[in-house]
Design an enzyme around this catalytic site. Structure first.
Site, PDB file in Angstrom:
ATOM      1  N   SER A 117       0.840  -1.191   0.000  1.00 21.51           N
ATOM      2  CA  SER A 117       0.000   0.000   0.000  1.00 21.51           C
ATOM      3  C   SER A 117       0.885   1.254   0.000  1.00 21.51           C
ATOM      4  O   SER A 117       1.726   1.406  -0.881  1.00 21.51           O
ATOM      5  CB  SER A 117      -0.971  -0.038   1.185  1.00 21.51           C
ATOM      6  OG  SER A 117      -2.000   0.912   1.046  1.00 21.51           O
ATOM      7  N   GLU A 132      -8.913  -4.850  -5.520  1.00 19.59           N
ATOM      8  CA  GLU A 132      -8.344  -3.873  -4.597  1.00 19.59           C
ATOM      9  C   GLU A 132      -9.350  -2.796  -4.196  1.00 19.59           C
ATOM     10  O   GLU A 132      -9.243  -2.204  -3.129  1.00 19.59           O
ATOM     11  CB  GLU A 132      -7.119  -3.206  -5.231  1.00 19.59           C
ATOM     12  CG  GLU A 132      -5.898  -4.101  -5.317  1.00 19.59           C
ATOM     13  CD  GLU A 132      -5.166  -4.232  -4.000  1.00 19.59           C
ATOM     14  OE1 GLU A 132      -5.589  -3.586  -3.030  1.00 19.59           O
ATOM     15  OE2 GLU A 132      -4.167  -4.984  -3.947  1.00 19.59           O
ATOM     16  N   HIS A 184      -7.654  -5.416  -0.816  1.00 21.12           N
ATOM     17  CA  HIS A 184      -6.497  -4.719  -0.262  1.00 21.12           C
ATOM     18  C   HIS A 184      -6.068  -5.360   1.054  1.00 21.12           C
ATOM     19  O   HIS A 184      -6.889  -5.538   1.954  1.00 21.12           O
ATOM     20  CB  HIS A 184      -6.859  -3.247  -0.043  1.00 21.12           C
ATOM     21  CG  HIS A 184      -5.689  -2.332   0.060  1.00 21.12           C
ATOM     22  ND1 HIS A 184      -4.704  -2.256  -0.895  1.00 21.12           N
ATOM     23  CD2 HIS A 184      -5.323  -1.445   1.015  1.00 21.12           C
ATOM     24  CE1 HIS A 184      -3.805  -1.358  -0.553  1.00 21.12           C
ATOM     25  NE2 HIS A 184      -4.151  -0.862   0.619  1.00 21.12           N
TER      26      HIS A 184
END
Length: 529
Positions: free
Chosen positions: A202, A327, A435
């Site tokens: 990230s 995501e 994610h």
């Protein structure tokens, strides 16, 4: 904050640049015990007059420092549960952790080193959340040293006045200082300072890519793994950091810059660190860039020239990049039930603004591509995923191939266990890897939710950590002799095949088009922006 492992015997003393330390031996009853040193200070506390300044090498100490617990987390807004589970937050947060094999390396130079930089939108998270014993058991035992490091977060880590009164990008300077520490000290733990891989997820993924571009940091390591984030993402850098910092000072501290940046910074040094704490601010109906409250800035020092120019100067390094299947699910939670034509139109309009040539025609073509699917929920998940990360991952590959890189390993992580979501599983509109879903299979720690790995999960963890450690050791996830731990040869993306990627799943497969070719199509349609 303590480790999840208890009753571990002490390690032997290790002498580093600041003094002597002692840690604990994880897996001490096995034939592959791991020496764990947690909470090692790699810089002086950035408090008082050191606030808003570059990190300084840590002062020396007398005696032996016990390094058997995670250090303070960086300043962030935390719930009482988070403080209980993950420990206190503090401006004094520049600590790292070393997990090293307790046996001698077969390589005379020592073990390959993997430095992990955590994510959290540049404003939250810490090393404690990513664990210790599981990454030791499944990653370190594959003959690598793993270092996890912290850095200043949010407004303390990325404050900017737009001039020399305050050093920009302090979070990145902290990460750089940690890498300098690794170069100076990793041999003491059996590591090879000439074989260091940086990886992050990230905002951590964006960080490692940016570190590989900057002339300040790019020569401190040798391989790069940006996961679910990279410097090609529009949210990786901020254009209005100065304005956001002024606004924060006005709202939270009632301090105006008064046109004098030095006086402004002097006043801010007197404020409590808690006043700079913030948290992630996801805005699903705005651009992803607007959802990042504060972060890296092109400042003329850490980044002396535009990123495109710096990429050309950065030199060739093996790179592995990718993201998860869906995501964008986190953004979808706020728009559930809005899967009609207008909902798609509004997101597509953000992707293809009116400044694009033939924008109306291109918008209509992309709209029809998404609307033709039977399952509009999955179509919306794909659209938000493109917006958040898919396009930037494909752009990352193109950006680096354009600089002369001859191969980049691209992946999409598609395996998931629904239990990894915890209670969020009841509201997730689509079932699939999202994610942070890759973290349990790289570090062995559930990030969205703590969950027990089943036998299938553990086998996936073994496969993925083998590929990641192979890349760190040899620059090739397939292994030195083509062992192919994922069950298929992972072929790199090249100039001839820029979309080629591996789908990492229970049965991994090679694919010629990353996410069905949609990210490349977006890139073609958005040319000229």
């Amino acid at each position: 904050m303590g480790s999840s492992s208890s009753k571990c015997p002490p390690t032997e003393e290790v002498t580093i640049s600041s003094g002597r330390i002692i840690g604990r031996r994880f897996l001490h009853d096995s034939d592959k015990a791991v020496n764990a040193f947690q909470g090692i200070p790699f810089a002086n506390p950035p408090i008082g007059e050191r606030r808003f300044k570059k990190p300084e090498p840590c002062d020396t100490w007398e005696g032996v420092k016990e390094c058997n617990a995670f250090g303070n987390r960086g300043m962030q807004v935390s719930s009482m549960y988070e403080k209980w589970k993950h420990g206190p937050v503090s401006e004094d947060c520049l600590y790292l952790n070393v997990f090293a094999p307790g046996w001698k390396s077969s390589n005379e130079k020592g073990f390959a080193v993997m430095v992990f930089i955590h994510g959290g939108a540049f404003v939250s998270d810490s090393t404690v959340k990513y664990g210790d014993t599981m990454l030791s058991k499944y990653l370190v035992t594959k003959d690598v040293i793993v270092v996890t490091t912290q850095y200043r977060l949010g407004f303390l880590g990325f404050w900017s006045t737009g001039d020399s009164s305050c050093v920009d990008n302090l979070g990145l300077w902290d990460q750089t200082r940690a890498l300098e520490w690794v170069k100076e000290n990793i041999e003491a733990f059996g590591g090879d300072p000439t074989n260091v891989t940086i990886m992050g997820q990230s905002a951590g993924g964006a960080s490692v890519d940016l570190l590989s571009i900057s002339p300040i940091s790019r020569d401190l390591f040798h391989k790069v793994i940006p996961m679910a984030g990279n410097g090609s993402a529009d949210w990786a850098t901020q254009e209005n950091a100065v304005e956001r910092c002024r606004e924060w000072a006005n709202q939270k501290m009632k301090i105006d810059d008064g046109g004098d940046s030095k006086e402004f910074i002097s006043k801010l040094r007197l404020e409590a660190a808690t006043k700079f704490a913030t948290s992630m601010n996801v805005k699903p109906n705005a651009s992803v860039k607007e959802g990042i409250q504060i972060g890296p800035r092109i400042d003329g020092l850490f980044f002396p020239r535009p990123l495109a120019e710096l990429r050309k100067e950065a030199g060739i390094k093996p790179r592995m990049v990718g993201c998860c299947q869906y995501e964008g699910l986190m953004f979808m939670i706020a728009v559930m039930g809005k899967k009609n034509r207008s909902a798609f139109e509004s997101v597509i309009a953000m992707m293809i603004p009116e400044s694009v040539t033939d924008f109306k025609k291109k918008r209509d073509e992309m709209l029809e591509e998404f609307m033709k699917e039977d399952d509009l929920t999955k179509s919306m998940a794909n659209l938000f995923s493109d917006l958040f990360l898919n396009v930037s991952c494909q752009q990352f590959v193109l950006d680096w191939l354009a600089t002369g890189h001859d191969q980049i390993y691209l992946y999409t992580f598609d395996y998931f266990n629904e239990k990894s979501w915890g209670p969020l599983g009841y509201v997730m509109p689509v079932k699939g890897a999202t994610h942070c879903s890759e973290i349990p299979y790289i570090l062995g720690k559930g990030l969205i939710w703590d969950f027990d790995l089943n036998e299938k999960d553990i086998e996936m963890l073994e496969k993925v950590t083998a590929a990641w450690s192979n890349f760190a050791k040899f620059g090739n996830p397939n292994g030195e002799n083509g062992e192919n731990p994922l069950g298929v040869e992972w072929k790199p993306a090249t100039k001839e095949f820029p979309m080629r990627c591996i789908s990492i799943n229970w049965e991994s497969t090679m694919q010629e088009e990353f996410h069905g070719g949609r990210p490349m199509r977006w890139i073609e349609y958005r040319k000229g922006l």
